[in-house]
Motif scaffolding. Structure first.
Motif, PDB file in Angstrom:
ATOM      1  N   ARG A   1       0.854  -1.188   0.000  1.00  0.00           N
ATOM      2  CA  ARG A   1       0.000   0.000   0.000  1.00  0.00           C
ATOM      3  C   ARG A   1       0.891   1.239   0.000  1.00  0.00           C
ATOM      4  NH1 ARG A   1      -3.111  -3.385  -0.602  1.00  0.00           N
ATOM      5  NH2 ARG A   1      -4.923  -4.077   0.541  1.00  0.00           N
TER       6      ARG A   1
ATOM      7  N   HIS B   1       1.092   5.295   1.084  1.00  0.00           N
ATOM      8  CA  HIS B   1       0.518   6.244   2.037  1.00  0.00           C
ATOM      9  C   HIS B   1      -0.259   7.271   1.220  1.00  0.00           C
ATOM     10  CE1 HIS B   1       0.228   9.441   5.000  1.00  0.00           C
ATOM     11  NE2 HIS B   1       0.697   8.620   5.918  1.00  0.00           N
ATOM     12  N   ASP B   2      -1.512   7.514   1.578  1.00  0.00           N
ATOM     13  CA  ASP B   2      -2.346   8.437   0.802  1.00  0.00           C
ATOM     14  C   ASP B   2      -2.128   9.905   1.169  1.00  0.00           C
ATOM     15  OD1 ASP B   2      -3.734   8.884   3.181  1.00  0.00           O
ATOM     16  OD2 ASP B   2      -5.579   7.923   2.496  1.00  0.00           O
TER      17      ASP B   2
ATOM     18  N   ASN C   1      -3.180  11.423   3.776  1.00  0.00           N
ATOM     19  CA  ASN C   1      -4.204  11.929   4.683  1.00  0.00           C
ATOM     20  C   ASN C   1      -4.241  11.182   6.002  1.00  0.00           C
ATOM     21  OD1 ASN C   1      -5.612  14.136   3.218  1.00  0.00           O
ATOM     22  ND2 ASN C   1      -5.674  12.541   1.677  1.00  0.00           N
ATOM     23  N   ALA C   2      -3.647   9.994   6.045  1.00  0.00           N
ATOM     24  CA  ALA C   2      -3.475   9.290   7.315  1.00  0.00           C
ATOM     25  C   ALA C   2      -2.286   9.935   8.026  1.00  0.00           C
ATOM     26  CB  ALA C   2      -3.222   7.804   7.065  1.00  0.00           C
ATOM     27  N   GLN C   3      -2.140   9.669   9.313  1.00  0.00           N
ATOM     28  CA  GLN C   3      -1.020  10.236  10.069  1.00  0.00           C
ATOM     29  C   GLN C   3       0.282   9.545   9.691  1.00  0.00           C
ATOM     30  OE1 GLN C   3      -1.192  12.940  11.952  1.00  0.00           O
ATOM     31  NE2 GLN C   3      -3.378  13.061  11.508  1.00  0.00           N
TER      32      GLN C   3
ATOM     33  N   GLN D   1       0.185  13.280   8.397  1.00  0.00           N
ATOM     34  CA  GLN D   1      -0.358  13.894   7.200  1.00  0.00           C
ATOM     35  C   GLN D   1       0.715  14.645   6.434  1.00  0.00           C
ATOM     36  OE1 GLN D   1      -3.593  16.049   9.116  1.00  0.00           O
ATOM     37  NE2 GLN D   1      -5.024  14.805   7.936  1.00  0.00           N
TER      38      GLN D   1
ATOM     39  N   LYS E   1     -12.193   8.881  -3.806  1.00  0.00           N
ATOM     40  CA  LYS E   1     -10.908   8.196  -3.710  1.00  0.00           C
ATOM     41  C   LYS E   1     -10.634   7.439  -5.010  1.00  0.00           C
ATOM     42  CE  LYS E   1     -10.694   7.156   1.234  1.00  0.00           C
ATOM     43  NZ  LYS E   1     -10.487   6.063   2.202  1.00  0.00           N
TER      44      LYS E   1
ATOM     45  N   GLY F   1      -6.469   4.928  -3.042  1.00  0.00           N
ATOM     46  CA  GLY F   1      -6.903   5.641  -1.847  1.00  0.00           C
ATOM     47  C   GLY F   1      -6.548   7.114  -1.832  1.00  0.00           C
TER      48      GLY F   1
ATOM     49  N   TRP G   1      -7.031  10.960  -2.392  1.00  0.00           N
ATOM     50  CA  TRP G   1      -8.216  11.801  -2.401  1.00  0.00           C
ATOM     51  C   TRP G   1      -8.208  12.704  -3.626  1.00  0.00           C
ATOM     52  CZ3 TRP G   1      -9.500  14.056   3.063  1.00  0.00           C
ATOM     53  CH2 TRP G   1      -9.554  13.016   4.005  1.00  0.00           C
TER      54      TRP G   1
END
Length: 178
Positions: free
Chosen positions: A107, A109-110, A112-114, A116, A158, A162, A164
């Protein structure tokens, strides 16, 4: 006098002469599976794939996509098409590091997860309601629908990795931030 920039602390009132002709060309997103991402960006968002560049020695490929005007003449010859791609505004570069598509645990990291960092890209549409119907038909996942939250008339969807994507209709943005 014509508008040039909003003034805030840190803003340079006049762009330096040396920066004349600079153009924001593209932003890059890393993608796990290029076939899935290319389907999303070309079929669901209507972007055109302008160029694919492979770098076998480093095991990655780049895909450059954009929304083009109907009368845009894209050169056939590869080096001329490269120059065309790198002279456009608003290009999306998808980077595929070979092998990620076959790793079920992989995966990106998008943003927006921590912790950020990167947040989103934005697509302007002529009719937000029609775009929402299209996204619904294509079962696109939402972060936020236009009727939700305090920022009305703005949606966030999304992509397959994932990331945004903000969706706005310019005619409905007049009251944002006021």
């Amino acid at each position: 006098m014509a508008f040039t920039t909003e003034m805030q602390p840190g803003v340079c009132a006049q762009a330096p002469q040396e920066t004349r002709g600079f153009v924001f060309n593209h932003t890059m997103l890393r993608v796990k599976d290029p076939a899935a991402s290319l389907d999303f960006y070309s079929r669901v968002l209507g972007m055109r794939l302008l160029r694919k560049l492979d770098f076998p020695e480093m095991k990655f490929s780049l895909y450059f996509l954009a929304h083009l005007d109907g009368d845009a003449e894209v050169p056939e010859q590869p080096s001329a098409r490269n120059a065309f791609v790198f002279s456009q505004r608003g290009v999306l570069e998808l980077t595929h590091n070979w092998g990620t598509e076959s790793d079920p645990e992989f995966r990106y990291h998008d943003g927006n997860a921590q912790p950020q960092g990167f947040g989103h890209i934005c697509i302007s549409v002529p009719d937000l309601d029609a775009a929402i119907r299209w996204f619904d038909q294509n079962q696109v996942p939402y972060v936020k629908r236009p009727e939700q939250g305090k920022m009305r008339d703005v949606a966030f969807i999304k992509d397959v990795d994932g990331y945004w994507i903000e969706i706005v209709e310019p005619a409905r943005t007049g009251n944002l931030g006021s």
